[in-house]
Design a protein around this motif. Structure first.
Motif, PDB file in Angstrom:
ATOM      1  N   ASP A   1     138.368 -70.197  -7.478  1.00 11.49           N
ATOM      2  CA  ASP A   1     139.842 -69.574  -8.281  1.00 11.49           C
ATOM      3  C   ASP A   1     139.900 -70.225  -9.467  1.00 11.49           C
ATOM      4  O   ASP A   1     140.363 -69.489 -10.508  1.00 11.49           O
ATOM      5  CB  ASP A   1     141.092 -70.216  -7.118  1.00 11.49           C
ATOM      6  N   CYS A   2     139.851 -71.538  -9.752  1.00  2.14           N
ATOM      7  CA  CYS A   2     139.871 -72.065 -10.936  1.00  2.14           C
ATOM      8  C   CYS A   2     139.147 -71.371 -12.018  1.00  2.14           C
ATOM      9  O   CYS A   2     139.375 -71.342 -13.089  1.00  2.14           O
ATOM     10  CB  CYS A   2     139.878 -73.397 -11.031  1.00  2.14           C
ATOM     11  N   ASN A   3     137.779 -71.039 -11.745  1.00  5.01           N
ATOM     12  CA  ASN A   3     136.803 -70.384 -12.693  1.00  5.01           C
ATOM     13  C   ASN A   3     137.022 -68.911 -12.949  1.00  5.01           C
ATOM     14  O   ASN A   3     136.777 -68.438 -13.974  1.00  5.01           O
ATOM     15  CB  ASN A   3     135.424 -70.497 -11.975  1.00  5.01           C
ATOM     16  N   TYR A   4     138.054 -68.391 -11.849  1.00  7.76           N
ATOM     17  CA  TYR A   4     138.333 -66.861 -12.229  1.00  7.76           C
ATOM     18  C   TYR A   4     139.577 -66.606 -12.969  1.00  7.76           C
ATOM     19  O   TYR A   4     140.006 -65.684 -13.589  1.00  7.76           O
ATOM     20  CB  TYR A   4     138.119 -65.998 -11.026  1.00  7.76           C
ATOM     21  N   PHE A   5     140.518 -67.514 -12.216  1.00  5.67           N
ATOM     22  CA  PHE A   5     141.949 -67.309 -12.708  1.00  5.67           C
ATOM     23  C   PHE A   5     142.458 -68.379 -13.534  1.00  5.67           C
ATOM     24  O   PHE A   5     142.717 -69.416 -12.981  1.00  5.67           O
ATOM     25  CB  PHE A   5     142.809 -66.945 -11.293  1.00  5.67           C
ATOM     26  N   ILE A   6     142.762 -68.155 -14.736  1.00  5.43           N
ATOM     27  CA  ILE A   6     143.315 -69.066 -15.685  1.00  5.43           C
ATOM     28  C   ILE A   6     144.815 -69.273 -15.103  1.00  5.43           C
ATOM     29  O   ILE A   6     145.438 -68.338 -14.664  1.00  5.43           O
ATOM     30  CB  ILE A   6     143.103 -68.456 -17.187  1.00  5.43           C
TER      31      ILE A   6
ATOM     32  N   VAL B   1     143.425 -78.167 -24.811  1.00  9.32           N
ATOM     33  CA  VAL B   1     144.597 -79.018 -24.236  1.00  9.32           C
ATOM     34  C   VAL B   1     143.985 -80.584 -24.410  1.00  9.32           C
ATOM     35  O   VAL B   1     142.687 -80.522 -24.137  1.00  9.32           O
ATOM     36  CB  VAL B   1     144.641 -78.736 -22.607  1.00  9.32           C
ATOM     37  N   VAL B   2     144.786 -81.274 -24.869  1.00 13.35           N
ATOM     38  CA  VAL B   2     144.521 -82.763 -25.254  1.00 13.35           C
ATOM     39  C   VAL B   2     144.979 -83.467 -23.904  1.00 13.35           C
ATOM     40  O   VAL B   2     146.181 -83.874 -23.857  1.00 13.35           O
ATOM     41  CB  VAL B   2     145.028 -83.394 -26.492  1.00 13.35           C
ATOM     42  N   GLY B   3     143.993 -84.353 -23.195  1.00 11.15           N
ATOM     43  CA  GLY B   3     144.427 -85.211 -22.381  1.00 11.15           C
ATOM     44  C   GLY B   3     144.241 -86.682 -22.529  1.00 11.15           C
ATOM     45  O   GLY B   3     143.258 -86.810 -23.283  1.00 11.15           O
ATOM     46  N   VAL B   4     145.476 -87.414 -22.630  1.00  9.79           N
ATOM     47  CA  VAL B   4     145.643 -88.731 -23.288  1.00  9.79           C
ATOM     48  C   VAL B   4     145.757 -89.749 -22.032  1.00  9.79           C
ATOM     49  O   VAL B   4     146.593 -89.438 -21.424  1.00  9.79           O
ATOM     50  CB  VAL B   4     146.337 -89.027 -24.234  1.00  9.79           C
ATOM     51  N   GLY B   5     144.875 -90.784 -21.814  1.00  8.35           N
ATOM     52  CA  GLY B   5     145.183 -91.709 -21.024  1.00  8.35           C
ATOM     53  C   GLY B   5     145.407 -92.949 -21.633  1.00  8.35           C
ATOM     54  O   GLY B   5     144.512 -93.383 -22.651  1.00  8.35           O
ATOM     55  N   ILE B   6     146.481 -93.604 -21.478  1.00  6.84           N
ATOM     56  CA  ILE B   6     146.942 -94.968 -22.087  1.00  6.84           C
ATOM     57  C   ILE B   6     147.020 -95.964 -21.069  1.00  6.84           C
ATOM     58  O   ILE B   6     147.862 -96.049 -20.254  1.00  6.84           O
ATOM     59  CB  ILE B   6     147.906 -94.732 -22.933  1.00  6.84           C
ATOM     60  N   GLY B   7     146.562 -97.205 -21.248  1.00  8.77           N
ATOM     61  CA  GLY B   7     146.748 -98.430 -20.362  1.00  8.77           C
ATOM     62  C   GLY B   7     145.652 -98.595 -19.389  1.00  8.77           C
ATOM     63  O   GLY B   7     144.484 -98.143 -19.460  1.00  8.77           O
ATOM     64  N   GLY B   8     145.800 -99.369 -18.421  1.00  9.84           N
ATOM     65  CA  GLY B   8     144.858 -99.746 -17.590  1.00  9.84           C
ATOM     66  C   GLY B   8     143.684-100.575 -18.061  1.00  9.84           C
ATOM     67  O   GLY B   8     143.970-101.308 -19.140  1.00  9.84           O
TER      68      GLY B   8
ATOM     69  N   ALA C   1     142.945 -90.026 -18.707  1.00 12.69           N
ATOM     70  CA  ALA C   1     142.841 -88.870 -19.568  1.00 12.69           C
ATOM     71  C   ALA C   1     142.223 -87.608 -19.038  1.00 12.69           C
ATOM     72  O   ALA C   1     143.107 -86.569 -19.185  1.00 12.69           O
ATOM     73  CB  ALA C   1     141.869 -89.055 -20.828  1.00 12.69           C
ATOM     74  N   LYS C   2     141.240 -87.778 -18.323  1.00 14.84           N
ATOM     75  CA  LYS C   2     140.884 -86.602 -17.213  1.00 14.84           C
ATOM     76  C   LYS C   2     142.094 -86.169 -16.484  1.00 14.84           C
ATOM     77  O   LYS C   2     142.352 -84.681 -16.333  1.00 14.84           O
ATOM     78  CB  LYS C   2     139.724 -87.150 -16.428  1.00 14.84           C
ATOM     79  N   LYS C   3     142.848 -86.926 -15.595  1.00 14.61           N
ATOM     80  CA  LYS C   3     143.774 -86.429 -14.724  1.00 14.61           C
ATOM     81  C   LYS C   3     144.690 -85.564 -15.589  1.00 14.61           C
ATOM     82  O   LYS C   3     145.269 -84.851 -15.319  1.00 14.61           O
ATOM     83  CB  LYS C   3     144.292 -87.723 -14.051  1.00 14.61           C
ATOM     84  N   ALA C   4     145.030 -86.195 -16.929  1.00 15.54           N
ATOM     85  CA  ALA C   4     146.054 -85.374 -17.775  1.00 15.54           C
ATOM     86  C   ALA C   4     145.614 -84.002 -18.247  1.00 15.54           C
ATOM     87  O   ALA C   4     146.664 -83.069 -18.072  1.00 15.54           O
ATOM     88  CB  ALA C   4     146.233 -86.196 -19.086  1.00 15.54           C
ATOM     89  N   THR C   5     144.393 -83.672 -18.097  1.00 20.41           N
ATOM     90  CA  THR C   5     144.005 -82.391 -18.461  1.00 20.41           C
ATOM     91  C   THR C   5     144.168 -81.594 -17.354  1.00 20.41           C
ATOM     92  O   THR C   5     144.135 -80.229 -17.334  1.00 20.41           O
ATOM     93  CB  THR C   5     142.373 -82.349 -18.706  1.00 20.41           C
ATOM     94  N   LEU C   6     144.511 -82.096 -16.279  1.00 14.82           N
ATOM     95  CA  LEU C   6     144.594 -81.412 -15.009  1.00 14.82           C
ATOM     96  C   LEU C   6     146.023 -81.055 -14.494  1.00 14.82           C
ATOM     97  O   LEU C   6     146.441 -80.492 -13.473  1.00 14.82           O
ATOM     98  CB  LEU C   6     143.909 -82.033 -13.567  1.00 14.82           C
ATOM     99  N   ARG C   7     146.786 -81.578 -15.452  1.00 12.12           N
ATOM    100  CA  ARG C   7     148.134 -81.297 -15.320  1.00 12.12           C
ATOM    101  C   ARG C   7     148.809 -80.052 -16.125  1.00 12.12           C
ATOM    102  O   ARG C   7     148.258 -79.852 -17.165  1.00 12.12           O
ATOM    103  CB  ARG C   7     148.983 -82.761 -15.916  1.00 12.12           C
ATOM    104  N   SER C   8     149.531 -79.248 -15.442  1.00 16.00           N
ATOM    105  CA  SER C   8     150.203 -78.083 -16.160  1.00 16.00           C
ATOM    106  C   SER C   8     150.861 -78.504 -17.423  1.00 16.00           C
ATOM    107  O   SER C   8     151.331 -79.546 -17.591  1.00 16.00           O
ATOM    108  CB  SER C   8     151.321 -77.520 -15.370  1.00 16.00           C
ATOM    109  N   ILE C   9     150.516 -77.623 -18.575  1.00 15.16           N
ATOM    110  CA  ILE C   9     151.156 -77.869 -19.859  1.00 15.16           C
ATOM    111  C   ILE C   9     152.393 -77.597 -19.998  1.00 15.16           C
ATOM    112  O   ILE C   9     152.872 -78.009 -20.914  1.00 15.16           O
ATOM    113  CB  ILE C   9     150.208 -77.320 -21.020  1.00 15.16           C
ATOM    114  N   ASP C  10     153.132 -77.178 -18.755  1.00 22.73           N
ATOM    115  CA  ASP C  10     154.563 -76.933 -18.944  1.00 22.73           C
ATOM    116  C   ASP C  10     155.145 -77.983 -18.225  1.00 22.73           C
ATOM    117  O   ASP C  10     156.606 -77.948 -18.139  1.00 22.73           O
ATOM    118  CB  ASP C  10     154.709 -75.659 -18.277  1.00 22.73           C
TER     119      ASP C  10
ATOM    120  N   ALA D   1     140.006 -72.707 -21.809  1.00 18.20           N
ATOM    121  CA  ALA D   1     139.654 -72.685 -20.569  1.00 18.20           C
ATOM    122  C   ALA D   1     139.922 -73.763 -19.611  1.00 18.20           C
ATOM    123  O   ALA D   1     139.065 -74.404 -19.068  1.00 18.20           O
ATOM    124  CB  ALA D   1     138.236 -71.840 -20.187  1.00 18.20           C
ATOM    125  N   CYS D   2     141.246 -74.045 -19.772  1.00 17.16           N
ATOM    126  CA  CYS D   2     141.408 -75.494 -18.847  1.00 17.16           C
ATOM    127  C   CYS D   2     141.777 -75.203 -17.456  1.00 17.16           C
ATOM    128  O   CYS D   2     142.921 -74.369 -17.141  1.00 17.16           O
ATOM    129  CB  CYS D   2     142.828 -76.024 -19.584  1.00 17.16           C
TER     130      CYS D   2
END
Lengths: 178, 283
Positions: free
Chosen positions: B21-26, B190-197, B206-215, B275-276
């Motif tokens: 699904d993620c590869n076919y449907f943006i 889409v810019v995913g940013v991880g700060i801290g830890g 930062a990776k997790k941030a790219t997997l969040r809706s931009i809305d 193609a996020c």
């Protein structure tokens, strides 16, 4: 919109300017990282290549598998800079057109100018759309590389943009750092 | 709460569907942002590029073929309820089997090599996946899956900033990273940013941030404001769609944070192309 045929003629190359939109028809070869590495190593050993590149076109792509009934799977461009190390040797052999996306090294740009070649960009991530302009795909060599094997694609009205022209004009020349 | 049994086959079927699904449907968030951007662009070339991206995403969804030929390395964030017991198999094997089935049966590209330096032989089924698992309270499993293409992955960066750098240092590193990437990661990005830890935690955030809706903005208004400010600054850079100039360099900036050490302020920037691709499910 300019129409070009592949293999390209020297006159057509001279007519292309950075930023021009182009529709390409004809045929080309696909090759990306692993195939470039193999070809480069052959040249270093003084051996000949499995594909005659003089006057030809290379498209930096590793397609997704084709669904039944499709000539080819989605096949957008991959980042060209990873081929930069190998590219001047191929241009010296007569390679005339490269299709990919993104910046090239200064060495590649100098070699494009020296050899009267051209670098065209396809739109990264528009792979399903680009596949509509590929009418036939034929395996040429390096089958063991899977998606990185060399294929010959027949293309019809493939949408491209002139990224670096034979005069050194470059759509990516802008510096974005503050 | 008593233990809950989930069959390995259920996990496999779910993971398989997520990657196909993620590869076919943006996602609607990305598609809506690209459509809005196309209306707002003034340059013909930028409009044309965004138009191609819109057409491409429609073709992919209608024909159920990949949006991009780089269908990515499989990345999963898992919240695994501590009351779940897997029957008829084990969890990680079930996930790998789901990835294998998605990539072989779903006409997705196999892009993983067995060894990073020496052999570089394709594993032919896109395994192994990168699996980040957290054990949480409960009897459910939540999986967020993304197919991460490497055109943009290669443009990512991490820096161990120290506290005196402050928010200005954070902004500068993020903007410098995007400027350095320029046209290469298939903008609009889409810019995913991880700060801290710690070093690795920042990268994972930062990776997790790219997997969040931009809305969905960061829940802390200070970081939500920073996301908006960075998006505005990035879109002034004129990198533009496909790096050919224009107002649309990024579609979104997502920040994730974590507490950190008194001496540190790690910042990671994981760039994702337009193609996020990500989907999630709960079992």
């Amino acid at each position: 919109m300019k129409k070009i045929t592949l293999p390209i003629t020297p006159e057509q190359i001279k007519d292309l300017k950075a930023g021009d939109r182009v529709l390409a028809s004809g045929y080309l070869y696909t090759a990306r990282d692993a195939a470039h590495k193999r070809m480069y190593e052959l040249l270093q050993q003084g051996k000949s290549l499995p594909v005659e590149l003089d006057g030809q076109t290379i498209y930096y792509v590793g397609a997704a598998p084709a669904k039944p009934g499709y000539a080819v799977g989605p096949c957008g461009p991959t980042s060209s800079y990873r081929m930069d190390k190998y590219t001047p040797s191929l241009l010296d052999l007569g390679l005339k057109v490269m299709i990919g996306k993104g910046r090239r090294s200064d060495e590649v740009i100098d070699s494009i100018k020296k050899n009267g070649a051209v670098y065209l960009a396809a739109i990264g991530g528009a792979a399903a759309l680009i596949a509509k302009s590929i009418t036939k795909a034929e395996l040429i060599c390096y089958e063991d590389l899977g998606t990185e094997a060399i294929y010959r694609y027949e293309v019809h009205d493939m949408p491209l943009i002139v990224a670096i022209d034979c005069y050194g004009g470059n759509v990516y020349a802008r510096d974005f750092a503050k | 709460m008593s233990a809950r049994e989930i069959k390995a086959g259920t996990i496999t079927a779910c993971v398989k569907k997520l990657f196909m699904d993620c590869n076919y449907f943006i996602g609607d968030d990305i598609m809506n942002a690209v459509c809005r951007a196309q209306k707002e662009e003034t340059s013909g070339l930028a409009k044309d590029v965004l138009g191609q991206i819109i057409d491409n995403n429609k073709i992919a969804a209608a024909e159920e073929i990949p949006i991009c030929q780089d269908t990515g390395m499989a990345v999963l964030f898992v919240e695994y309820g501590d009351k779940v017991v897997i029957s008829e198999g084990s969890f990680e094997e079930a996930v790998e089997e789901g990835v294998r089935q998605a990539y072989t049966e779903g006409y997705l590209r196999k892009s993983v090599v067995s060894d990073p330096v020496f052999d570089r032989i394709n594993t032919k089924d896109n395994t192994p996946a990168v699996i980040h698992t957290r054990i949480v309270k409960g009897d459910k499993i939540k999986i967020t899956a993304g197919g991460k293409g490497f055109g943009s992955e290669n443009m990512s960066a991490i820096k161990m900033l120290t506290p005196s750098a402050g928010v200005e240092g954070v902004k500068k590193f993020i903007l410098d990273s995007v400027a350095y990437a320029g046209p290469n990661p298939c903008p609009p990005i889409v810019v995913g940013v991880g700060i801290g830890g710690t070093f690795e935690k920042a990268a994972q955030l930062a990776k997790k941030a790219t997997l969040r809706s931009i809305d969905t903005p960061n829940g802390d208004e200070r970081y939500a404001a920073l996301e908006r400010e960075l998006l505005e600054e990035i879109n002034k850079m004129d990198i533009g769609p496909a790096g050919l100039g224009g107002k649309t360099t990024a579609l979104g900036v997502n920040i994730e944070t974590y507490p950190t050490h008194i001496a540190g302020m790690p910042v990671a920037v994981n760039i994702c192309c337009h193609a996020c691709r990500h989907k999630e499910c709960e079992i």
